[in-house]
Design an enzyme around this catalytic site. Structure first.
Site, PDB file in Angstrom:
ATOM      1  N   ARG A  95      10.264  57.644  47.592  1.00 35.12           N
ATOM      2  CA  ARG A  95       9.138  57.154  48.660  1.00 35.12           C
ATOM      3  C   ARG A  95       8.010  56.500  47.831  1.00 35.12           C
ATOM      4  NH1 ARG A  95       3.667  57.534  49.491  1.00 35.12           N
ATOM      5  NH2 ARG A  95       3.541  59.810  48.972  1.00 35.12           N
ATOM      6  N   ASP A  96       7.101  57.528  47.211  1.00 31.93           N
ATOM      7  CA  ASP A  96       6.035  56.844  46.425  1.00 31.93           C
ATOM      8  C   ASP A  96       6.478  55.987  45.171  1.00 31.93           C
ATOM      9  OD1 ASP A  96       3.332  56.659  45.643  1.00 31.93           O
ATOM     10  OD2 ASP A  96       3.170  58.475  44.441  1.00 31.93           O
ATOM     11  N   HIS A 119      -0.780  65.737  41.243  1.00 29.09           N
ATOM     12  CA  HIS A 119      -0.030  64.372  41.415  1.00 29.09           C
ATOM     13  C   HIS A 119      -0.806  63.339  40.490  1.00 29.09           C
ATOM     14  CE1 HIS A 119       2.411  61.330  43.915  1.00 29.09           C
ATOM     15  NE2 HIS A 119       1.566  60.764  43.165  1.00 29.09           N
ATOM     16  N   HIS A 128      -0.904  60.145  37.766  1.00 28.53           N
ATOM     17  CA  HIS A 128      -0.454  58.900  37.248  1.00 28.53           C
ATOM     18  C   HIS A 128      -0.873  58.797  35.826  1.00 28.53           C
ATOM     19  CE1 HIS A 128       0.281  56.737  41.337  1.00 28.53           C
ATOM     20  NE2 HIS A 128       0.034  58.078  41.694  1.00 28.53           N
ATOM     21  N   CYS A 130       0.657  52.240  43.910  1.00 25.16           N
ATOM     22  CA  CYS A 130      -0.016  52.444  45.007  1.00 25.16           C
ATOM     23  C   CYS A 130      -0.572  51.154  45.491  1.00 25.16           C
ATOM     24  CB  CYS A 130      -1.613  53.284  45.015  1.00 25.16           C
ATOM     25  SG  CYS A 130      -2.164  53.370  46.740  1.00 25.16           S
ATOM     26  N   ASN A 189       3.758  56.882  38.447  1.00 33.28           N
ATOM     27  CA  ASN A 189       3.488  58.463  38.369  1.00 33.28           C
ATOM     28  C   ASN A 189       4.123  58.965  37.018  1.00 33.28           C
ATOM     29  OD1 ASN A 189       2.863  58.832  41.240  1.00 33.28           O
ATOM     30  ND2 ASN A 189       4.605  57.733  41.506  1.00 33.28           N
TER      31      ASN A 189
END
Length: 306
Positions: A20-21, A213, A215, A246, A255
């Site tokens: 997803r991300d 989370h 990056h 993003c 990430n």
């Protein structure tokens, strides 16, 4: 070598966000069949929480426009949690109609990012999430609250810790079961991480309801993760192959790579249930589908050895 260090958890749950991300920022459409195979390969490598897709309007994230087609392809993954991101009640309706049992909402600790990402103020976005979380919980779903820009914002600069704590508590007060603290543009450093976790604890937020989370913009994702683990955090978001960014924050790079995380955790003797060899092969395969090398250092190192 497996050399444990004191003060760290025995086991870490990896919340895999690559499908997803990781893929949402890809400009070229990734076929639904490739996404489905990617998720199946991740599950076969031992990942038990794999964020599958987002039920956001296709206009905003075209790469995830196939959510209705993809999610049914994952029904054979018994024992694997498949969270999906929903932006509002319409997204929730779409997700629940397909049997989703794990829902995520995505908020911001800063006003500028809330405006650019959600077209709302922070308060308005929380009000939008309230019925989403309530209805999801009424239906027996697990709800995760993402909180972005927890450390720095490309428009507002460093984000005050007390500001993050306020919005974090508001998300939990809505009924979220867990909270993911996002370093969306990768500017956090370990001391900042510990300061935020410390103030959250003082505000009554249990550490076992927190995930992190990070990056890796400045190469700090692993050191920040290690600091969080030392504070007692046991849920870490990561993206296979280091995919991601993003679409609403140009300075957000990839990430934390799941392989880099697993390499560190394996070396510390921390259990994850993940087979690093299988995971590396999966990310190398996905890199081939995308037509470029994986940014993960561990993927590059282990693939070179082969």
């Amino acid at each position: 070598m497996n050399v444990p260090a004191p003060g760290l958890p025995a086991r870490v749950r990896i919340h895999e966000v690559g499908a997803r991300d990781g893929l949402q920022n890809e400009k070229t459409a990734v076929p639904t069949a490739v996404k489905a195979e990617f998720i199946h390969r991740l599950a076969a490598a031992g990942l038990t929480t794999i964020e599958a897709t987002s039920f956001v309007h296709p206009k905003w994230v075209p790469q995830l426009a196939d959510a209705e087609q993809l999610f049914p392809e994952l029904g054979d993954l018994a024992g694997v949690h498949l969270p999906v991101l929903v932006p509002n009640e319409r997204g929730l309706d779409r997700a629940l109609a397909l049997g989703a049992t794990r829902i995520a909402v995505f908020g911001s600790a800063t006003e500028t990012f809330a405006s650019r990402n959600l077209n709302r103020t922070v308060a308005e976005s929380l009000a939008m999430f309230e019925p989403v979380v309530a209805r999801a919980k009424e239906g027996g779903a697990h709800v995760r609250g993402y909180l972005s820009m927890c450390f720095g914002d490309p428009w507002e600069g460093p984000v005050p810790v007390h500001q993050v704590v306020r919005v974090a508590k508001a998300l939990l007060d809505l009924g979220c079961d867990e909270l993911s603290l996002g370093d969306t543009i990768g500017v956090a450093t370990p001391g900042h991480v510990l300061a935020l976790l410390g103030e959250l604890g003082e505000a009554g937020v249990p550490t076992d309801r927190i995930g992190v989370h990070f990056h890796d913009t400045y190469g700090q994702a692993l050191s920040n993760t290690l600091a969080a683990l030392g504070h007692g955090v046991t849920t870490v978001d990561a993206s296979a192959g280091g995919l991601g960014g993003c679409p609403y924050a140009k300075s957000a790079t990839g990430n934390l790579a799941t392989e880099d995380l697993v390499w560190m955790l394996d070396g510390l003797g921390i259990e994850t249930g993940v087979d690093l060899t299988a995971l590396t092969a999966t990310s190398a395969w996905m890199a081939e589908q995308l037509g470029r090398p994986s940014p993960s250092r561990t993927v590059r190192a282990l693939s070179h050895k082969e």
